[in-house]
Structures are given as C-alpha cells and as structure tokens.
Write an enzyme that holds these catalytic residues in place. Structure first.
Site, PDB file in Angstrom:
ATOM      1  N   GLU A 312      45.066  26.777  54.849  1.00  0.00           N
ATOM      2  CA  GLU A 312      45.042  25.603  55.739  1.00  0.00           C
ATOM      3  C   GLU A 312      44.301  26.002  57.004  1.00  0.00           C
ATOM      4  O   GLU A 312      44.507  27.096  57.526  1.00  0.00           O
ATOM      5  CB  GLU A 312      46.456  25.155  56.163  1.00  0.00           C
ATOM      6  CG  GLU A 312      47.255  24.487  55.086  1.00  0.00           C
ATOM      7  CD  GLU A 312      48.619  23.965  55.597  1.00  0.00           C
ATOM      8  OE1 GLU A 312      48.754  23.710  56.818  1.00  0.00           O
ATOM      9  OE2 GLU A 312      49.522  23.832  54.774  1.00  0.00           O
TER      10      GLU A 312
HETATM   11  C1  BGC Z   1      51.829  22.450  57.433  1.00  0.00           C
HETATM   12  C2  BGC Z   1      51.307  21.048  57.186  1.00  0.00           C
HETATM   13  C3  BGC Z   1      51.053  20.363  58.508  1.00  0.00           C
HETATM   14  C4  BGC Z   1      49.995  21.127  59.260  1.00  0.00           C
HETATM   15  C5  BGC Z   1      49.648  20.552  60.627  1.00  0.00           C
HETATM   16  C6  BGC Z   1      51.252  23.142  58.608  1.00  0.00           C
HETATM   17  O1  BGC Z   1      52.293  23.485  59.447  1.00  0.00           O
HETATM   18  O2  BGC Z   1      51.791  23.222  56.265  1.00  0.00           O
HETATM   19  O3  BGC Z   1      52.233  20.380  56.394  1.00  0.00           O
HETATM   20  O4  BGC Z   1      50.675  19.027  58.343  1.00  0.00           O
HETATM   21  O5  BGC Z   1      50.365  22.468  59.442  1.00  0.00           O
HETATM   22  O6  BGC Z   1      50.757  20.527  61.463  1.00  0.00           O
END
Ligand code: BGC
Length: 400
Positions: A312
């Site tokens: 992410e």
């Molecule tokens: C999480 C997501 C969240 C993103 C932005 C991470 O903490 O895995 O679910 O939407 O960051 O806050």
C-alpha cells in the site's frame, strides 16, 4: 536534474490494492457494520453500498487490467465466509473463487488478504483476538479458504496491519474508537501477542493448502524520524508499534510495506506537523519520500532474506495532479532503493478505487473514481499514468 528509467526486476508485481469492507458494500455480518450503526462513535457515515464491488468486481478488474496493471490485491471477507461460528458459506467461497479465476482470466495475478481489519460479529462478541481459542478459530477459517486460494494464487497476506489492530485495541481499552488512531497510542500487548500467534498459525494453514503460495503479512510503517538527540526515544517508541511485527515476519516468504507519511519524534514523543506544511485529505503531511524510508527500515529490521513488497502507498486528495506528483516522488524512492540492491518484489498502490476510509468517504485515495448514482467506474489520469508503467515495465528515476 536527469530522468532515467529503472527496469522492473523479474516477476515484479505492479498493481493496486483494496479491502473487502471498503469497497464491497453491505458487509452486514461484520463487526464494522455494527460499529457504523452505533451512536456515539467517531464514524461520520456508514459504508452501506460502498462501491458495490461485491457485484462489480469484474468491472474493477477490467479497468485495472486495461490500464496496464498486472496484479490486484484484494481481501476476502471472513464475516461473509463464516457468518456464524463454525458455519461456512459455500456460496461465498464460490464467489471469491470466481474472483480469483476472473483476475487470472484478465491477466491479473491475485494477491489475497485473508483479514483486513474486519471480523465476523460472532468473533468480536466472544472477545476478539485475545479471547481463548481465537488463534484456532482464525486458523480454521484460513483452512476453509482452500477452495479460494488453493490454485492460481501466488501471494497471500494473512493479516493486514496487525500493528494497527494492536494500536486500535490499546486505544479502545482507553475508550476511544477513532481511526486512524490519533498520535498512535500504546498498542495492547496482549493483542500484539495474539495477532502474531494468529499469523504464524495462518502461515502453516496456507502452506498446508498449497506449499507454493508465498505467504506474508503487511505492516503499517509510520516512518518514525528522530529529531537530533531523540534517537533512543524514537527506537523505544517504534519498537512496540512497528518493529516487533516486522521481526515476526522473519522466515516468511515476503513482507508487505505500507506507508503514507512520516512521524517526527522529539524528546517527548511525536511532533505535530508544522503550520503551513502541505497536508492531504487525511490531514497527514504530504510526504512522498515515506516509502523509501519505510522500505529501508523494514529491510534493516527483517534482514535481507525476506523480500519486500510495497502493498500500500498513496495519498488522499481530490486534486489528481497531486496524486501524480506523490507517486512520482514515491516511485523515485522505490527505484533508488532497488538500485541500492534492496530486494523489492512489487509495488501496489493504495487504492484501486475511491473507497470507504473507515468512517467516511471523503478522503479519496483512489486511482479510479465512480459515479455515486450508477457506480460507473471513472479512471483518473493518475490511473492511466501509473498503469502505463506496467506496460513499459520501468519505473521513473529522478537522479540529481
Ligand atoms: C489500511 C487501509 C486504509 C489506508 C489509508 C491502511 O491503514 O490498510 O485500509 O484505507 O491505510 O488509511
């Protein structure tokens, strides 16, 4: 300033990530659905239909594959698969199996997250992660996912951001339910131990399903930066919030690195972002370099044997050109870390879609927007730009 291109290493994952509760809609058996309909929490609006991805997952995948992405990380929902304790839904398992096959048909490799923040209501009601037997219950759920992940799935994430789960548990014990937790309160030790045990049990179950699946978990990295003289304070602050979870990934097939911004630490703890500094819609400091620090720190703690995957990384903004700027800076960091020899095996942006940001739809992280009336998918320029790198299999590198 010169621009060079850094080729993707062999097999590099290039994609975007989502989480079931944030996009599917009507996840009515989950603990979050209850929270969203309980008065007096920080939650501003309920998730309701979300992006209706439960029904429109094929549209999401069509768009991602069409843009040039080769990988899609999504989660499967425990609350749907096991809506009542010990009762597994064949129909929901078949639904997620269709998603795996649908991804493969479109040329997307599915990375499956087994747990992304939500649990079934019955699991929460019996005391959540720290209740007796929780590890065994999670392991039993993982074993039940064999029909979904047994074939065609190269990567599985057991638990998303266990460190945030422990921080939120610590915060809940003190009577506060806000997300993201302000100032990162002390994690609950018992929860930390419980999720680490659950991860290790889940790794075994996944390997028993198919030993070729690459298993890991994904850690929220806050990029703690010590102000001069605050190095020891920072290390002590960081250990229970981050490093203990990174250490628990030693021996795994990979570790997921998730970062968005930085947290500066002084002698008395975190320093608020200064006035006048650019912030995103989540009020976090605009700091594209975060991912570089996060990758390097994770490598240092976990050791060189465990490959890194950015699972992410992104920005909540309604100005898409800022998203492109953010990703340009971030990918420059990834390219530079690759050039320095870090074993980085992929990059998945957060998020594929504008989605339910745990209490509100306002912070828009998506590469793809959607029409709230028709749910029509509307890729943003950033999505086209990022997808194109998948076609050329190169990352931008802005050397100075
Ligand atoms: C999480 C997501 C969240 C993103 C932005 C991470 O903490 O895995 O679910 O939407 O960051 O806050």
């Amino acid at each position: 300033m010169t621009h060079t291109q850094v080729p993707f290493p062999e097999g590099f994952l290039w994609g975007a990530s989502t989480a079931a509760h944030q996009i599917e809609g009507n996840n009515t058996n989950s603990d979050w659905w209850v929270k969203e309909h309980t008065a007096g929490t920080h939650i501003q609006e309920p998730s309701l239909d979300a992006c209706d991805s439960y029904h429109r997952w094929h549209e999401d995948m069509d768009v991602l594959a069409g843009l040039g992405f080769t990988d899609y990380r999504f989660s499967i929902e425990w609350a749907r698969i096991e809506p009542a304790e010990g009762q597994f839904s064949r129909a929901e398992l078949a639904h997620y199996r269709r998603m795996v096959e649908g991804a493969v048909e479109r040329g997307l490799r599915p990375m499956i997250t087994l747990h992304h923040f939500t649990v079934p209501q019955w699991f929460e009601a019996r005391g959540g992660w720290t209740a007796e037997g929780a590890t065994e219950l999670f392991a039993r759920y993982v074993a039940a996912c064999a029909p979904v992940i047994g074939q065609d799935v190269s990567h599985v994430c057991t638990i998303n951001e266990p460190n945030m789960i422990a921080v939120m548990a610590g915060q809940a014990k003190r009577g506060d339910n806000s997300f993201p937790p302000a100032g990162l309160p002390t994690p609950d030790d018992e929860t930390t131990q419980a999720v680490i045990a659950a991860h290790h049990a889940a790794v075994k179950e996944v390997k028993a399903i198919n030993a070729d699946i690459q298993v890991g978990w994904t850690i929220a990295n806050q990029v703690y930066q010590a102000l001069p003289g605050a190095e020891d304070v920072t290390a002590a602050y960081r250990y229970p919030r981050e490093d203990i979870f990174i250490e628990a990934a030693r021996g795994d097939d990979w570790i997921g690195v998730q970062s968005y911004t930085r947290t500066r630490i002084g002698a008395d703890g975190p320093i608020p972002t200064a006035e006048g500094v650019e912030r995103t819609l989540t009020q976090w400091e605009y700091y594209p370099s975060a991912v570089g620090y996060a990758l390097r720190h994770t490598a240092e703690v976990v050791g060189s044997e465990v490959p890194l995957i950015v699972t992410e990384n992104g920005i909540a903004t309604d100005v898409d050109s800022r998203r492109i700027d953010y990703y340009t800076g971030a990918l420059n960091e990834v390219a530079s870390a690759l050039q320095d020899g870090l074993n980085i095996q992929g990059y998945l942006a957060w998020s594929a879609l504008d989605n339910y940001e745990w209490g509100s739809y306002k912070p828009t992280f998506g590469l793809i927007g959607w029409n709230p009336e028709t749910f029509e998918r509307l890729p943003k320029p950033s999505a086209v730009w990022l997808g194109e790198m998948g076609r050329t299999r190169t990352l931008p590198r802005i050397a100075d």
